[in-house]
Scaffold this motif. Structure first.
Motif, mmCIF file in Angstrom:
data_model
loop_
_atom_site.group_PDB
_atom_site.id
_atom_site.type_symbol
_atom_site.label_atom_id
_atom_site.label_comp_id
_atom_site.label_asym_id
_atom_site.label_seq_id
_atom_site.Cartn_x
_atom_site.Cartn_y
_atom_site.Cartn_z
ATOM 1 N N SER A 317 -4.453 -4.517 -1.421
ATOM 2 C CA SER A 317 -4.231 -4.410 0.019
ATOM 3 C C SER A 317 -3.044 -5.257 0.443
ATOM 4 O O SER A 317 -2.564 -5.147 1.553
ATOM 5 N N LYS A 318 -2.559 -6.074 -0.453
ATOM 6 C CA LYS A 318 -1.439 -6.944 -0.099
ATOM 7 C C LYS A 318 -0.220 -6.116 0.291
ATOM 8 O O LYS A 318 0.078 -5.097 -0.330
ATOM 9 N N ASN A 319 0.455 -6.544 1.338
ATOM 10 C CA ASN A 319 1.699 -5.905 1.781
ATOM 11 C C ASN A 319 1.532 -4.532 2.410
ATOM 12 O O ASN A 319 2.501 -3.925 2.824
ATOM 13 N N PHE A 320 0.314 -4.046 2.433
ATOM 14 C CA PHE A 320 0.111 -2.736 3.048
ATOM 15 C C PHE A 320 -0.515 -2.971 4.406
ATOM 16 O O PHE A 320 -1.718 -2.876 4.576
ATOM 17 N N ASN A 321 0.346 -3.261 5.374
ATOM 18 C CA ASN A 321 -0.147 -3.834 6.619
ATOM 19 C C ASN A 321 -0.121 -2.885 7.812
ATOM 20 O O ASN A 321 -0.363 -3.304 8.925
ATOM 21 N N ASN A 322 0.210 -1.641 7.579
ATOM 22 C CA ASN A 322 0.283 -0.726 8.710
ATOM 23 C C ASN A 322 -0.985 0.120 8.815
ATOM 24 O O ASN A 322 -1.369 0.784 7.862
#
Length: 346
Positions: A317-322
């Motif tokens: 889930s890291k960096n997948f913030n949208n």
DNA sequence: GACACGTGGGG
DNA sequence: TCCCCAAGTGT
């Protein structure tokens, strides 16, 4: 009657009722001229209304976020127009105390405003006799006067500007300019011009010499380049995704999914070996699937983009913030917007 | 001077 | 299908 008087006479009877023709507010004229660059009236109309409603004054536009401006421009293409419009609004607020510049030379200093647009605004809003030369004017003048100089050559550009400047009605330059353009758009059309009803058909060079189809002369064809895009449509463990802002070239400052561009089409095996792909994910447990859609390339005026949308499910889930709701608010190219519409309906 | 820059409509 | 092109500008 001379050339200008005939066209103005025709124009006053036959002109369309367009929203920017009921105002002489230079901000609205500017806005309409930018929207209509390389764009049909039918396509630009809705955007004009959107912008006037969202940004009634130059100050409102200047105060907006660029992302908001680009979102409203989404789907119209040539996005530098929107970026420069916004940039120049800030310039007018900061350097001109919110007062729109009122001469050809000062209007020309605005980013995104060239000879055509500066002439249009200066003549329509400030009665300055500067002739516009757009695609319509090239067509009308080349046919009527029988000018075979290529319209996209340096000589042609100079020659047509000079001629247009000689023809202009210095008493009503704004009406004159709009008359020539409207005449080109509605009567002296590129294909099937309405010569039977043309008020100039007794003195038109091209009609008398049967060379309507040969004029205007245009040189060069740009070669279409093929490009191959692979977009990674990520679904994280928590069902978020990732969009990134484009930082160069086409669609500058618009958003897209993480992109792997290749010189040739690639398959899944080549994709998952790609460095960019591997840098995005920690987990090796990935589910990668090609989203089936038409093979039709996205056709731009200068390139064909062949696109594969890869649906990637990951436990990361890291960096997948949208969130999927958030990305609706981001300005995206038509290519991405079309995909999202299809994807959501599945 | 040549090329980059979008999208959609029409023949 | 394919090609042209639509109120151009910046680099």
């Amino acid at each position: 009657m001379n050339f200008s008087k005939q066209l103005i006479y025709w124009y006053l009877i036959n002109k369309r009722d367009l929203p920017w023709r009921t105002t002489d507010n230079p901000y609205y004229i500017w806005l309409s001229e930018i929207i209509l660059q390389q764009t049909r009236v039918d396509q630009g109309m809705a955007y004009y209304f959107k912008f006037v409603e969202n940004f009634p004054t130059i100050k409102d536009l200047a105060d907006a976020q660029e992302e908001h401006v680009l979102k409203l421009w989404q789907g119209l293409g040539y996005y530098s127009r929107a970026r420069y419009l916004h940039f120049s609004a800030k310039y007018i607020v900061n350097e001109h105390n919110c007062i729109f510049p009122s001469s050809y030379n000062t209007i020309l200093k605005l980013k995104g405003v060239g000879d055509y647009t500066a002439s249009a605004i200066a003549s329509i809003c400030f009665n300055e006799p500067t002739a516009v030369v757009d695609g319509n004017v090239y067509r009308v003048l080349s046919r009527y006067f029988g000018i075979f100089t290529p319209i996209n050559s340096t000589n042609g550009i100079k020659e047509f500007k000079k001629l247009a400047q000689q023809l202009i009605d210095v008493k009503k330059p704004g009406i004159h300019n709009q008359a020539v353009m409207e005449f080109g758009a509605r009567m002296c059309k590129p294909q099937n011009p309405d010569c039977n009803n043309c008020p100039l058909n007794d003195s038109c060079f091209a009609l008398s010499k049967n060379s309507i189809k040969e004029l205007p002369v245009k040189v060069k064809k740009l070669k279409i380049k093929n490009r191959y895009f692979n977009y990674l449509v990520i679904h994280s463990k928590s069902n978020t995704t990732k969009m990134v802002k484009r930082e160069k070239g086409i669609w500058l400052n618009l958003y897209e999914f993480p992109l792997i561009e290749t010189s040739e089409p690639i398959d899944k095996n080549q994709l998952i070996k790609h460095e960019i792909f591997n840098d995005l994910f920690d987990s090796k447990e990935l589910n990668v699937k090609l989203f089936t859609r038409e093979e039709k390339p996205h056709k731009l005026s200068h390139q064909h983009i062949f696109t594969k949308f890869w649906i990637v499910k990951t436990r990361d889930s890291k960096n997948f913030n949208n969130s999927w709701d958030d990305i609706e608010k981001l300005p995206v190219p038509a290519l991405i917007d079309n995909f999202l519409t299809q994807y959501k309906s599945n």
